[in-house]
Write a protein that holds these residues in place. Structure first.
Motif, mmCIF file in Angstrom:
data_model
loop_
_atom_site.group_PDB
_atom_site.id
_atom_site.type_symbol
_atom_site.label_atom_id
_atom_site.label_comp_id
_atom_site.label_asym_id
_atom_site.label_seq_id
_atom_site.Cartn_x
_atom_site.Cartn_y
_atom_site.Cartn_z
ATOM 1 N N THR A 687 1.297 -1.134 -0.012
ATOM 2 C CA THR A 687 0.539 0.034 -0.176
ATOM 3 C C THR A 687 0.471 1.059 -0.039
ATOM 4 O OG1 THR A 687 -2.000 -1.001 1.283
ATOM 5 C CG2 THR A 687 -1.908 1.665 0.926
ATOM 6 N N VAL A 688 0.751 2.433 -1.051
ATOM 7 C CA VAL A 688 1.278 2.925 -1.156
ATOM 8 C C VAL A 688 0.459 4.676 -1.029
ATOM 9 C CG1 VAL A 688 2.655 4.274 -2.510
ATOM 10 C CG2 VAL A 688 2.924 2.587 -2.508
ATOM 11 N N LEU A 689 1.033 5.423 0.286
ATOM 12 C CA LEU A 689 0.687 6.926 0.413
ATOM 13 C C LEU A 689 0.907 8.171 0.551
ATOM 14 C CD1 LEU A 689 -1.360 6.284 4.251
ATOM 15 C CD2 LEU A 689 -2.029 5.502 1.576
ATOM 16 N N THR A 690 0.860 8.553 -1.320
ATOM 17 C CA THR A 690 1.288 9.657 -1.374
ATOM 18 C C THR A 690 1.342 11.152 -1.178
ATOM 19 O OG1 THR A 690 1.395 9.298 -3.639
ATOM 20 C CG2 THR A 690 3.080 8.066 -2.183
ATOM 21 N N GLY A 691 1.664 12.272 -1.887
ATOM 22 C CA GLY A 691 0.690 13.700 -1.701
ATOM 23 C C GLY A 691 -0.226 13.405 -0.392
ATOM 24 N N PRO A 692 -1.345 13.504 -1.238
ATOM 25 C CA PRO A 692 -2.549 14.155 -0.065
ATOM 26 C C PRO A 692 -3.185 13.016 0.782
ATOM 27 C CG PRO A 692 -3.261 14.085 -2.192
ATOM 28 C CD PRO A 692 -1.385 14.109 -2.463
ATOM 29 N N GLU A 693 -2.706 11.978 0.393
ATOM 30 C CA GLU A 693 -3.208 11.087 1.644
ATOM 31 C C GLU A 693 -2.300 10.598 1.831
ATOM 32 O OE1 GLU A 693 -3.148 7.653 -2.098
ATOM 33 O OE2 GLU A 693 -5.477 7.993 -2.253
ATOM 34 N N ALA A 694 -1.416 11.276 1.253
ATOM 35 C CA ALA A 694 0.491 10.661 2.986
ATOM 36 C C ALA A 694 -0.158 11.293 4.239
ATOM 37 C CB ALA A 694 1.440 10.566 3.017
ATOM 38 N N ILE A 695 -1.526 11.168 5.278
ATOM 39 C CA ILE A 695 -1.780 12.778 6.412
ATOM 40 C C ILE A 695 -2.018 11.322 6.920
ATOM 41 C CG2 ILE A 695 -2.371 13.841 4.716
ATOM 42 C CD1 ILE A 695 -5.551 12.779 5.602
ATOM 43 N N LYS A 696 -1.420 12.318 8.640
ATOM 44 C CA LYS A 696 -1.594 11.553 10.191
ATOM 45 C C LYS A 696 -2.813 10.837 9.695
ATOM 46 C CE LYS A 696 -1.049 13.609 13.876
ATOM 47 N NZ LYS A 696 -1.490 14.474 15.308
ATOM 48 N N SER A 697 -3.404 10.933 9.746
ATOM 49 C CA SER A 697 -5.289 9.965 10.259
ATOM 50 C C SER A 697 -5.194 8.636 9.244
ATOM 51 C CB SER A 697 -6.104 10.831 10.515
ATOM 52 O OG SER A 697 -6.192 11.279 8.885
ATOM 53 N N ASN A 698 -4.192 8.709 8.189
ATOM 54 C CA ASN A 698 -4.001 7.907 7.450
ATOM 55 C C ASN A 698 -3.386 6.686 7.576
ATOM 56 O OD1 ASN A 698 -6.626 8.120 5.512
ATOM 57 N ND2 ASN A 698 -5.240 8.723 4.207
#
Length: 906
Positions: A687-698
């Protein structure tokens, strides 16, 4: 009954009369037999009987009567002031009876109530402050004193204010905050002058003398002590204490004959067992300093015999058991006696060269270490634990020196381990202990913790003195008491929880050597004191202890360190890196003659990565080309296997915010998302969280289900104590918030960000970095950075590291090979160690065992290959084939099976 009590009460001034007390006891028995209503008169009778025994210093009996009073106070419609009085008298009796923990529990209940009796309330704060002081929890003492002072501000009670200020000044003095302690005790003297209590005034001048002594102000010190003597008004015990402190003042100024005279005078007056023990310790220290070692140790023995621990050993070789430390109220008195005795034995050896004296020193240091372990159980505040880790640092330094003089590497290993990351081990023990609780117990604990957190937030929004402040504070104190009571209950009812939480053991040297043999590795541990550098090098078959003067190491380290943070290094800088790196190599590595390619290093505070040291002073020959280094907080933590219950996990979670909210003031990390996506393709499930998806809550929502977590982001830390943080696209994650999480199940966390291995170096415990925060959650392996890193080098090394991990290399060798690949393709400018040496591996080095997300088609392939191979084998057996055909089929079958094994990992 009540009329009988009233008649008895008229004679209450004669409470010391045994006949009168006997009448009171008979009245109590009649009250029980006749089943009379247990009203306020009954409670007051119990108080009266308790007071008799209290005045006679028969505190055990006093506890008995006051316990009855408290029980009845809680059951009937008794006035609130009487309930508080029952609690206070029980708590103070428990305190003077040496029952510290019960006293704290009882007195804490008073301050969680509304102050029905302000005097009792304030006295409870003062007694609690003192109890935490003698337990060594000095910050808690200050906190309680300040809370009491907030309450006293609304009352005209200067004597209570002075008492609270004295306890606060004592704690400040213990924390070496001398200036604040002086201001505080002078304020206490002002209040005491107002109240006119000269006996208390004497105590305050005594403490002022102690403060002035620490400031090396001899005239002011002696003047304060003389005033203390003037106001003590013939109180023999107080006079003895003042004389003791004057004697210690002369000891500190090396005027030993005067010190001995004052201590002996004090001993003739002193009856308190703790104070007598302290006097014998002071006398022993004086004899030690003038070279009369036998007399010194004899006095230490007399001091140990004075304490209420049942110790009767008269021989100089006798020592009390470690658990004695938990039997005494003033534990520092016992610990100081033991430490002074150990150091005297060590100095005795240096004069006599009698090995027997050295052995006695070692045995006594080991006893002191075990006592420190037991004391640590009583400390709940991390700052207090850090204070005691620093305070006991000298113990481990001298114990290691003793082991070196004995040539005993096995004992040295024990003290090396005890000197490192003990608080981190405690946190991991606590984490493991919680997993031994039932689901309902975990929910109950979590519920209390959440209520405490919410109340702390509410309190932070209130100003001291506002109407809503005190009710919230009292509710918070009740919940904190509930949490303490809950955890104490678990220790009594859940043996597995208790045993795991308080496991103070360290592995034996033999255990470590067996582990090293299985891993074909060496273990190197460093300990640095003011004058010496100690190195313990352990292999599967050997253990060597080295001692070197620390000066050359410090000079080379100080010269090398600033070179590693240069953003635009010159050719001369590179030559200097080789020069000073070689000097450190000569000090730290060359004497060890390491025989394995994998080397695990346990550092002491700040230490530059050994990979960048050079075997040559003039040309590049970095140690990364010869060894795969990894780092461990201690052998104990390296060998501690996590037994967390881990659910099914995916392979990889990666986070790369790239851009950050403007309020975070972080620069864009262009290309980090592309690197992360390339890395993710190496894994079966990612799973990759980049840009606006890489937030603390996620992250907080996702992180518990992955085996490998990769951060490509910014972090921030320094060596001044500022809390380390990790940045997401929208917010920062502080280390403290990370530590409140207990569901992180990853096997490896890779912190590809700047300075994730930097933090405040807490002497005796290590560097408090972001990496350590992840280690506290039980993460067995962490890749971290020791300084600011450059983006392109980070991307290349991180990608290569994951590639070699997926290929099946051990983690240390995967990181080594990633660095070598980078170096082998780097330009001269890119080979500067700043760009590649910052990345180090902390913890477990074993290869990853990745999930089989493609298991269904692997199974099909497996069945197909086996079936085809079997069919080919039958065909070969049944048919008439030439020898060459048979050989060809045989080779095909073997190659197929090898490929299958490699593919499936069987």
């Amino acid at each position: 009954m009540r009329q009988d009590w009233q008649r008895l009460q008229k004679h209450s001034a004669q409470v010391a009369d045994q006949k009168l007390v006997a009448s009171g006891t008979q009245l109590y028995q009649r009250w029980i037999t006749c089943q009379e209503k247990k009203d306020t008169s009954y409670i007051k009778l119990l108080h009266w009987l308790g007071q008799y025994h209290y005045s006679k210093r028969e505190f055990s009996e006093a506890v008995n009567w006051y316990s009855k009073a408290l029980k009845e106070s809680r059951q009937g419609p008794i006035p609130a002031y009487l309930l508080a009085q029952s609690m206070f008298m029980l708590g103070s009796s428990q305190m003077f009876n040496g029952e510290a923990d019960p006293a704290i529990s009882t007195l804490s209940q008073i301050i969680s109530l509304a102050p029905a009796n302000a005097g009792v309330h304030l006295s409870a704060y003062a007694y609690l402050a003192w109890l935490y002081y003698v337990k060594g929890d000095y910050n808690k003492t200050i906190e309680l004193s300040d809370k009491g002072l907030q309450l006293v501000a609304h009352l005209k009670a200067p004597e209570k204010a002075a008492m609270l200020l004295r306890e606060k000044a004592n704690a400040l003095l213990a924390l070496r905050k001398f200036k604040e302690a002086g201001i505080t005790i002078k304020e206490a003297i002002t209040h005491s002058n107002t109240s006119g209590d000269h006996l208390q005034l004497s105590k305050y001048y005594l403490l002022l003398g102690d403060v002035e002594a620490t400031l090396a102000n001899a005239p002011a010190t002696l003047a304060a002590y003389q005033k203390a003597l003037k106001y003590c008004r013939g109180d023999a015990s107080l006079e003895a204490t003042i004389l003791t402190n004057i004697g210690f003042f002369y000891y500190e100024n090396e005027e030993y004959p005067k010190a001995i005279a004052y201590n002996q005078h004090a001993l003739a007056l002193q009856t308190n067992p703790y104070s007598r023990a302290q006097l014998f310790d002071n006398l022993g220290a004086c004899w030690w300093k003038v070279g009369k070692f036998d007399q010194a140790i004899s006095d230490y023995q007399r001091g140990l015999q004075s304490l209420p621990i049942g110790f009767t050993g008269k021989s100089m070789l006798d020592n009390p058991p470690p658990k004695s430390i938990r039997q005494v109220l003033r534990r520092q008195v016992l610990l100081t006696l033991i430490l002074d005795k150990a150091e005297t034995w060590l100095d005795y050896y240096k004069t006599s060269e009698n090995k027997h004296h050295l052995e006695q020193a070692l045995n006594t240091y080991k006893l002191a270490s075990e006592m420190v372990d037991l004391m640590r159980w009583d400390h709940t505040d991390d700052q207090v634990k850090l204070f005691w880790r620093k305070k006991t640092r000298k113990l481990y330094q001298q114990a290691i020196e003793t082991s070196y003089l004995l040539g005993d590497a096995k004992q040295a290993f024990y003290f090396f381990e005890k000197s490192k990351a003990v608080m981190l081990a405690d946190k991991l023990n606590e984490l493991g202990a919680r997993q031994r609780l039932s689901e309902s117990q975990q929910r109950a604990e979590k519920g209390i913790q959440e209520r405490i957190g919410n109340l702390q937030k509410e309190l932070a929004q209130q100003r001291t003195g506002q109407a809503g402040y005190q009710p919230i504070q009292q509710q918070l104190e009740r919940e904190q008491l509930n949490l303490t009571t809950f955890r104490k209950g678990l220790e009594n009812t859940n043996p597995a929880y208790y045993q795991y939480k308080y496991d103070n053991s360290v592995p034996t040297l033999d255990t470590l050597q067996k582990w090293l043999r299985r891993h074909s590795a060496s273990f190197v541990s460093y300990f640095v004191d003011i004058t010496n550098l100690y190195i313990l090098a352990v292999t599967a078959d050997t253990a060597q202890l080295f001692r070197k003067p620390v000066h050359q190491y410090q000079v080379a380290l100080a010269a090398l360190t600033p070179l590693l943070t240069k953003s635009a290094p010159t050719k001369q800088d590179y030559r200097n890196v080789l020069l000073y790196g070689n000097q450190l190599y000569q000090e730290l590595v060359d004497p060890l003659h390491l025989s394995t390619k994998s080397v695990i290093v346990s550092t002491d505070g700040f230490l530059q990565p050994l990979e960048l040291l050079s075997r040559s002073a003039t040309q590049e020959d970095f140690l990364v080309r010869h060894y795969a280094f990894s780092y461990a907080y201690s052998a104990n933590l390296l060998l501690k296997k996590s037994d967390r219950q881990v659910s099914a996990r995916k392979d990889f979670l990666g986070l790369a915010p790239v851009r950050y909210h403007s309020a975070l003031n972080q620069v864009t990390l262009a290309g980090s998302d592309d690197t992360l996506k390339a890395i993710s393709r190496l894994f079966n499930s990612a799973t990759v969280l980049t840009g606006p998806e890489a937030i603390k809550s996620n992250f907080l929502k996702e992180f518990s289900g992955y085996q490998v977590i990769q951060f490509l982001t910014h972090a921030d830390a320094d060596s001044l104590g500022r809390e380390p943080v990790l940045y997401f696209a929208d917010a920062a994650l502080p280390l403290s918030q990370l530590q409140r999480t207990d569901s992180l199940n990853a096997e490896l966390v890779v912190l590809s960000a700047c300075k994730t291995g930097i933090g405040a170096n807490q002497e005796g415990e290590g560097v408090f970095s972001l990496a350590r925060g992840f280690a506290m959650l039980g993460i067995p392996s962490i890749v971290t950075t020791l300084w600011s890193v450059q983006d392109n080098a980070t991307y290349r090394i991180t990608h290569l590291f994951h590639k070699y991990l997926v290929d099946g290399l051990p983690k240390d060798k995967a990181l080594q090979q990633a660095k070598l690949d980078y170096l082998n393709s780097a330009s001269p400018e890119e080979a500067y160690p700043t760009l590649w040496a910052a990345y180090i591996l902390l913890g477990d080095t074993d290869p990853l065992i990745l999930s089989d997300s493609g298991s269904s088609w692997i199974t099909v392939a497996f069945v197909f290959v086996i079936f085809s191979s079997l069919a080919g084998f039958i065909f070969w057996r049944r048919g008439r084939r030439s020898q060459s055909e048979k050989a060809s089929v045989k080779q095909t079958l073997a190659a197929t099976l090898v490929a299958l094994v490699r593919f499936t990992g069987f």
